[in-house]
Each structure stands twice: as C-alpha cells, then as structure tokens.
Design an enzyme around this catalytic site. Structure first.
Site, PDB file in Angstrom:
ATOM      1  NE  ARG A 149      -4.160  -1.825   1.787  1.00 61.20           N
ATOM      2  CZ  ARG A 149      -4.870  -2.547   2.645  1.00 61.20           C
ATOM      3  NH1 ARG A 149      -4.529  -2.583   3.914  1.00 61.20           N
ATOM      4  NH2 ARG A 149      -5.913  -3.200   2.236  1.00 61.20           N
ATOM      5  N   GLY A 206      -8.776  -8.222  -1.479  1.00 62.90           N
ATOM      6  CA  GLY A 206      -8.969  -9.220  -0.434  1.00 62.90           C
ATOM      7  C   GLY A 206      -8.078 -10.444  -0.584  1.00 62.90           C
ATOM      8  N   GLY A 222     -13.490  -4.451  -0.573  1.00 61.40           N
ATOM      9  CA  GLY A 222     -14.870  -4.019  -0.334  1.00 61.40           C
ATOM     10  C   GLY A 222     -15.290  -2.897  -1.266  1.00 61.40           C
TER      11      GLY A 222
END
Ligand code: AMP
Length: 399
Positions: free
Chosen positions: A35, A354, A377
């Site tokens: 990230r 995910g 999500g």
C-alpha cells in the site's frame, strides 16, 4: 474526474488521504508495504510540481483513542527511505501542533499525521473534525480507494472544504479505470470467478455480473450452498441454509441469460478443518457425513482452467478453497496459473482485492496479471453499481 495529472501543486500544501493500513509485526515492522508503494507516484507528482505533502491515513481498528500498535509513527522510517527525505510526524492529526507543522512545511517536504481513527469522529464522518483536517492543506487529494466506500471525515466529508481544489490520486484513478474497463468494455468471452466464504457477501455483485459475463465460475465455501440447493449432500461443509432459494434463483437466472454457471464437480474433502486432517477427493454432490469440502477437486480445476484460458476478460474475487492451509491451496493456485496463462495470451485480468489479491501476491504473480485491486470491499461495491462516497465527494461539485 479531476485527477492529480491536471492539477499544478506548485507552492501548494496537499492534504493527501492515503491507505497506509499496512500489516505490522509485534516489533512494529511493516510486513507488507504494497500500500505504501502504491501511493508513491501520487506523492512524487505533488513533490515534483513543487508542492508539499501532508499524509493522512488510518491504521488498524483502534477502539478508543491512541494505541501504540496502531501508531503511524512506525511508518516514518520506511517513508523517509522511500522519498530520501526526513519525513516529519505530527503525533496528533488535528490541533495546534499539527497546524503549526503544516504551516511550516516547505515545498518538497512531507508531513505524516497520526492515525485518523484515534478520533471516533473520523469514522462518524464528523464535519467539525473534517474541517479541522481541512485547515492543514490548500488542496485535497484522495488516493485511498480501499476506504472509498466509507463516508468518513477524511475520505469524503473533508472534500466539502475544498470545493475547487479536490482531486483523485493515481491509485484511485487506476482502480476506477480498471473497474470501468471490466464493467463497460469487457471483451468476450468474459469470465467471472467468485470464491470465498459466503454467497451473502457476493450476492449483489453476482446479480450484476449475470447481465455481463459469459461464464460464472464458483469456488470456495459458497459452492456448497449451490450444491446443497441443487440436491447434493455436502457433509459438514460450510453452508448458508437461508440462501438455498437464492442459490437456486441465481442458477435459474444464469440459465435464462445464457450464462455458463460452473459449480465445482468435485472437491478436496477433509474430516476436520485442519491442514493435518485426513484428506480425500469426491464428487461435490456426494460428500460423506462428517467430511467437509475445503477446496475444488482435480476435475473442477481442469474445467475451470480450460474456461479461464479461453477468456478475454477475467474478474476474480475470492479463493477457491482454504488457501491459507497448504493442503487446500491447490485449487486457488491452479486458477491463479490459468489467469496468468490467459493474461499472457492477451486476456485482461482484474484481481479483486482481499484474499484473491493476497493469493496472487503470495504466488509472486502480481506482475503477471493485468491489475491487482487494492480495495476489496470498495471494488465490490463499485461493481455492484453503488456510488462510492469517496468518489462522489471528488466528482460532484455539490457534495
Ligand atoms: P472471503 O473473505 O469471502 O473472500 O472468504 C475468504 C475465506 O474463505 C478464506 O479465509 C478461505 O479460507 C475461506 N474458504 C474458502 N473456501 C472454503 C471452504 N471450502 N470452507 C471453508 N472456508 C473456505
């Protein structure tokens, strides 16, 4: 959409919402920096323009107030290395010190704010809290796709205070472009692979996809709800008894729409939910009592790989089995191999966040597929046709 590409940050202080929710070990070492690496381009663009960067993020799920294990200060060294500069740290994301540090920031400098979720106002989307954050910058950049489906203070509400100066970062832009490509311009045959634990989590997206795909491949625990609905015996496999009608309805709709819906013909079964359990293979419709299906079987694997390799567009969300345990990871690996092969043959493959993203990363395949989404999500909600507050806040002038 207004993007960092068409904004000149020279002399500006950019308040950038990033997703630095990275895993830390017990010594607070970052165990996966995906990230952080994802956000580098956006930050570099701002610095290269002659702007200064104020980074804000959440980390973990603090219950009430500050907690050492959720402090973003553990990221300062990693960020300083990445940008070859002394990244500064504000131990409170709002307040006089944060304002002073932001005011003192010079072009080319970076300030990291402490975890936003140390304030419960963040997740509540509190406008007063958002306004305090807004005081720190001249322009708002949202590059946190993973939280774009949440209407939190830093992900959406803060945009109100920057009516003419709000843009998306490169991560956000890439996520949306890739999702749109699959939803709006999919080359056929289009195959969706849906796995994971529950139908209930994926029902909305499956319904949306039935209007678009040629093949819908089902794997993971949710397979057994379909098998049970189809009259099979599934032993002690996971099942959602209240979703049997729904599973039947989806099979019926798929048939009406000419979608080839595939349920695993066979399964790897085990007599306990453990990597040390006894293991066998059987037809998914005939799982003995006290045994459970924990992975797709060898015939299902071959059938799935065949369909995947002949596809031109592939969307994959959710593992084919309990891939965390090596004895039940083969199905997921097989599917990952097939997706890689198809991509090499010219298919466009989107891995939807995910666990499927984790599996692809674990196998070292991240560069061998077209795009690995960082936001599970958020991607699912976007594909379900929902408006993401984080996106709307930037796109809409009246937000
Ligand atoms: P999801 O978050 O819905 O994508 O589900 C992912 C989880 O489903 C992973 O932790 C898998 O271990 C689990 N899972 C996949 N297949 C099975 C299965 N057949 N039985 C039980 N759990 C499964």
């Amino acid at each position: 959409m207004k993007s960092v590409d068409n904004y000149n940050f020279a002399g500006k202080k950019a308040l950038v919402r990033v997703d630095f929710n990275v895993p830390l070990d017990k010594d607070y070492k970052i165990t996966d920096d995906t990230r952080i690496r994802a956000a580098v381009r956006t930050i570099q663009k701002i610095l290269a323009d002659g702007g200064a960067v104020i980074l804000m993020s959440h980390l973990g799920r603090p219950k009430s107030g500050p907690e050492e294990k959720f402090s973003l200060k553990h990221l300062v060294n990693r960020l300083s290395q990445e940008f070859q500069t002394n990244v500064m740290f504000a131990p409170d994301c709002i307040g006089d010190d944060a304002v002073r540090m932001a005011n003192d920031l010079q072009p080319g400098e970076i300030l990291l704010l402490e975890n936003l979720r140390f304030y419960k106002e963040e997740e509540k989307g509190d406008p007063t809290f958002a306004e305090k954050l807004a005081r720190l910058g001249d322009v708002y950049v949202n590059d946190a796709f993973g939280t774009a489906h949440r209407e939190h203070a830093s992900t959406a509400v803060v945009a109100r205070y920057f009516p003419n100066d709000k843009v998306t970062g490169y991560v956000m832009q890439a996520e949306i472009d890739n999702a749109r490509r699959v939803l709006e311009n999919a080359e056929r045959p289009f195959t969706a692979i849906m796995g994971g634990a529950k139908i209930s989590d994926k029902i909305m997206i499956i319904e949306q996809l039935l209007d678009r795909v040629d093949n819908l491949i089902i794997g993971g625990a949710m397979s057994y709800t379909f098998v049970k609905a189809d009259g099979g015996t599934i032993g002690s496999s996971l099942v959602e008894m209240d979703k049997l009608d729904l599973a039947n309805r989806l099979i019926k709709i798929a048939k009406e729409k000419g979608v080839n819906i595939m349920i695993p013909v066979d399964s790897i079964i085990a007599d306990a939910f453990s990597n040390d359990a006894n293991v066998d293979t059987c037809l998914s419709h005939h799982i003995p009592d006290n045994w459970m299906g924990l992975d797709i079987g060898p015939n299902a694997r071959e059938q799935y790989a065949d369909v995947i390799k002949n596809s031109k567009t592939i969307l994959w969300n959710g593992p084919m089995g309990v891939f965390e345990m090596s004895n039940f990871a083969v199905g997921t690996e097989f599917v990952a191999d097939a997706v890689v092969d198809a991509t090499r043959l010219g298919a466009y493959s989107l891995i939807g966040g995910g666990d499927s993203a984790a599996a692809v990363n674990q196998l070292g395949y991240a560069d061998k597929v077209s795009y690995v989404s960082t936001g599970g999500g958020a991607l699912l909600e976007y594909m379900e046709g929902k408006t993401l507050p984080g996106v709307a806040a930037i796109e809409r002038d009246d937000y």
